[in-house]
Design a protein around this motif. Sequence first.
Motif, PDB file in Angstrom:
ATOM      1  N   THR A 141      31.016   1.574   3.700  1.00  0.00           N
ATOM      2  CA  THR A 141      31.696   1.978   2.472  1.00  0.00           C
ATOM      3  C   THR A 141      33.168   2.247   2.727  1.00  0.00           C
ATOM      4  OG1 THR A 141      29.700   2.929   1.501  1.00  0.00           O
ATOM      5  CG2 THR A 141      31.794   3.782   0.710  1.00  0.00           C
ATOM      6  N   HIS A 160      30.178   0.707  -3.489  1.00  0.00           N
ATOM      7  CA  HIS A 160      30.579   2.107  -3.441  1.00  0.00           C
ATOM      8  C   HIS A 160      30.934   2.495  -4.859  1.00  0.00           C
ATOM      9  CE1 HIS A 160      33.803   5.254  -2.113  1.00  0.00           C
ATOM     10  NE2 HIS A 160      32.749   5.808  -2.641  1.00  0.00           N
ATOM     11  N   ARG A 199      29.725   7.655  -4.256  1.00  0.00           N
ATOM     12  CA  ARG A 199      28.299   7.448  -4.061  1.00  0.00           C
ATOM     13  C   ARG A 199      28.079   6.186  -3.233  1.00  0.00           C
ATOM     14  NH1 ARG A 199      23.447   7.505  -8.593  1.00  0.00           N
ATOM     15  NH2 ARG A 199      21.739   7.579  -7.078  1.00  0.00           N
ATOM     16  N   GLY A 253      22.404   8.953  -1.847  1.00  0.00           N
ATOM     17  CA  GLY A 253      23.661   8.250  -2.010  1.00  0.00           C
ATOM     18  C   GLY A 253      24.855   9.152  -2.244  1.00  0.00           C
ATOM     19  N   GLU A 310      26.009   3.161  -1.773  1.00  0.00           N
ATOM     20  CA  GLU A 310      24.861   2.301  -2.035  1.00  0.00           C
ATOM     21  C   GLU A 310      24.949   1.128  -1.066  1.00  0.00           C
ATOM     22  OE1 GLU A 310      25.385   1.308  -6.094  1.00  0.00           O
ATOM     23  OE2 GLU A 310      24.587   3.213  -6.848  1.00  0.00           O
ATOM     24  N   ARG A 357      26.092   3.134   7.029  1.00  0.00           N
ATOM     25  CA  ARG A 357      26.257   2.892   5.600  1.00  0.00           C
ATOM     26  C   ARG A 357      27.581   3.466   5.101  1.00  0.00           C
ATOM     27  NH1 ARG A 357      20.598   3.657   2.341  1.00  0.00           N
ATOM     28  NH2 ARG A 357      19.353   2.145   3.506  1.00  0.00           N
TER      29      ARG A 357
END
Length: 291
Positions: free
Chosen positions: A203, A3, A183, A108, A185, A199
């Motif tokens: 995070t 993250h 963001r 993202g 990832e 996702r």
Amino acid sequence: MSHKKVTGDTSSRAELDAFRELQQLAYQAAGDVAVTLEPGVTEREAARRIREHLEARGVQDWFHTPFAWFGDRTAFRNFRIPLQFFPTGRRLEEGMPFILDCAPVRDGYVADIGYSGYLGENPLHDRLMDDLRAHRGLIVEKVREGHTLQDVYRAVDALIREQGYDNRHRVYPGRVIAHQVGRVESRLPRAIVAGFGIRSLQTLFGDLLVERMHHRSPLWADGDISAHPATPGLWAVEPHIGFRDMGVKFEEILVVTPDDAYWLDEDLPHVRRWGTRSPVGVGTSEETATA
């Protein structure tokens, strides 16, 4: 999973622009869908329109899928379990308030917005929206001064009571008024579980673990877990006030740096709205009741 935290310094200016662009896109989607709403449309249909609007414009994933709340559901009255937040078959009626909320992810980057409106005419809703303006100024001022998140939350609570309203963000899971965003990832496949992108959930749980090691939290509430100044980064902030069976809110990104705090964008629907109206003082319950 990783993250990437954005702190608002010069090196991340391009990233801040990407967050701002996505936030603008999310608000545009909410506004575009709002003007299509008509008597009889359901919360589920409104949420579906937002999702399709954003996916057609490059959104690939979600922090959470779109929500829509109509009528007394804008104030979360009698909400007891998380499932009650999901869109229902409630139908919109003339004069009824609504809130549209969505949190898209694109490349993202994450945005999380809340858009309040009503169908037809609703002077009381206008009054609540006018009074919500003071909370935007209060929050950034207190964060900039270095107050703890817990104390800022309590200052918002005090202003809500002074205005004659009640705090509705306390009904959210964890009583949160805000949460950090960054963001995302991840190597996980894109999928939705209980309305949240896995996702983004990965995070969030990772952030919870890391922040707790530093005696902080990425969730902003009124408990002792928030007894620390805002961690530098981006925060999606959503003060939500209610009066009787009506609730209004905004939600937008607050940028926090080691020595400053500011709203990411001054060109949002609620900010433009306030710019066209005369400033109003703090309301009272008596004034509001007769609005």
